[in-house]
Write an enzyme that holds these catalytic residues in place. Structure first.
Site, short mmCIF file in Angstrom:
data_model
loop_
_atom_site.label_atom_id
_atom_site.label_comp_id
_atom_site.label_asym_id
_atom_site.label_seq_id
_atom_site.Cartn_x
_atom_site.Cartn_y
_atom_site.Cartn_z
N ASN A 49 -6.01 8.56 5.26
CA ASN A 49 -6.36 7.68 4.15
C ASN A 49 -7.29 6.54 4.57
OD1 ASN A 49 -5.07 9.04 2.13
ND2 ASN A 49 -3.24 7.75 2.11
N TYR A 96 0.83 -1.22 0.00
CA TYR A 96 0.00 0.00 0.00
C TYR A 96 0.86 1.26 0.00
CZ TYR A 96 -3.80 3.08 1.67
OH TYR A 96 -4.73 4.08 1.83
N ARG A 97 1.83 1.33 0.88
CA ARG A 97 2.87 2.36 0.92
C ARG A 97 2.43 3.72 1.44
NH1 ARG A 97 7.22 4.05 -3.65
NH2 ARG A 97 5.37 4.09 -4.98
N ASP A 98 1.15 3.93 1.72
CA ASP A 98 0.75 5.26 2.21
C ASP A 98 -0.36 5.14 3.25
OD1 ASP A 98 1.04 7.99 2.38
OD2 ASP A 98 -0.35 8.42 0.74
N LEU A 99 -0.19 4.19 4.17
CA LEU A 99 -1.19 4.04 5.23
C LEU A 99 -1.01 5.15 6.26
CD1 LEU A 99 -3.46 2.32 6.43
CD2 LEU A 99 -1.74 1.07 7.72
#
Length: 299
Positions: A97, A90-93
């Site tokens: 978000n 996912y890289r952008d938790l």
């Protein structure tokens, strides 16, 4: 509005990935340099809106609502890591978000930074460091090497925000308290101080053992050594029990070290034997985590 690459990645990801804890893509528009994504309507906004910097008079989230949101987010990550083919990082938790509906069911959104995970015998994928400061795993920031354990670290940060009600980076606080993880680290090592991590807005309205369990999970997700972080499936199992209010940590000594990366039995509520086995395994994990934290504090 977003860049072409991120826009196309998100359209592709949301077209291929479907899960109750991932936001659905209703439609999109690309006209000239204008880019627009239309998500399903999430009436309660983001987790950030209900957790951080609450306006005066707004009721804080209850303990069990927080744990339910954490469980939903973990289930979304579990789908991306373990069930999507190929796996997705996912890289952008982060709290902004995680979107909520009117019943506070949580769904992950914004897949513009998502990346297909390692396949075959590869242990990681290399990537330009992206994401939000404070949520990124230290090894990813340092080397650009990305694994599913990078997402587990970010999840640990979000879980710590849920426990404490504090922002991951808060420049209004004293210098040594501005970084949430750095502030919490010495408390992780001393279970007698765990109540210091509880959000004051909860006014002590939480189960003490449930708090200890959640802190143990957050601590293990936030370990610097990525190999010792639990798999997200392990986290889902533990949080399922915590969100149910089950009593899985007891005052017994465990001679063994915690093994966060081993798989727990999958909890199937329709099967009593499976559930009992999962509770027993989670109890062993939780007590081992607490014993290890105590031993570290005495070194």
């Amino acid at each position: 509005m977003q860049g072409n690459r991120e826009f196309l990645i998100e359209v592709l990801m949301l077209s291929l990935l479907h899960h109750p804890n991932l936001v659905s893509l209703v439609g999109y528009c690309a006209d000239g340099d204008q880019r627009l994504l239309v998500y399903e309507y999430m009436s309660a906004g983001s987790l950030e809106d209900h957790l951080l910097d609450l306006p005066r008079g707004k009721s804080p989230l209850s303990w069990f609502t927080r744990m339910k949101i954490a469980l939903d987010a973990a289930k979304g990550l579990e789908y991306l890591h373990d069930k999507a083919n190929p796996p997705v990082i996912y890289r952008d938790l982060k709290s902004s978000n995680i979107l909520l509906d009117h019943d506070f069911n949580a769904k992950l959104s914004d897949f513009g930074l998502a990346k297909v995970g390692p396949v075959g015998d590869k242990s990681h994928v290399s990537s330009r460091v992206m994401g939000t400061y404070g949520y990124c795993a230290p090894e990813y920031q340092r080397t650009g090497q990305l694994t599913v354990k990078s997402d587990v670290y970010s999840f640990g940060v979000v879980l710590l925000e849920l426990i404490t009600g504090r922002r991951v980076i808060d420049t209004r606080r004293r210098n040594k308290d501005q970084n949430l993880v750095s502030w919490a680290d010495p408390i992780f090592k001393n279970p007698q101080r765990f109540t210091e991590l509880a959000d004051p807005l909860l006014k002590q309205d939480y189960p003490e053992k449930g708090l200890n369990q959640a802190i143990a999970v957050a601590s293990m997700c936030l370990t610097v050594d990525a190999s010792t972080r639990p798999l997200i499936g392990d986290v889902v199992t533990a949080l399922t029990i915590i969100a149910d209010g089950a009593d899985i940590i007891e005052s017994v000594d465990s001679p063994s070290e915690p093994s966060p990366s081993r798989s727990f039995s999958y909890m199937n509520k329709s099967s009593g034997s499976d559930r009992e086995r999962a509770i027993a395994e989670a109890k062993e994990w939780g007590t081992s985590a607490r014993t290890t934290a105590m031993s570290r504090s005495m070194r």
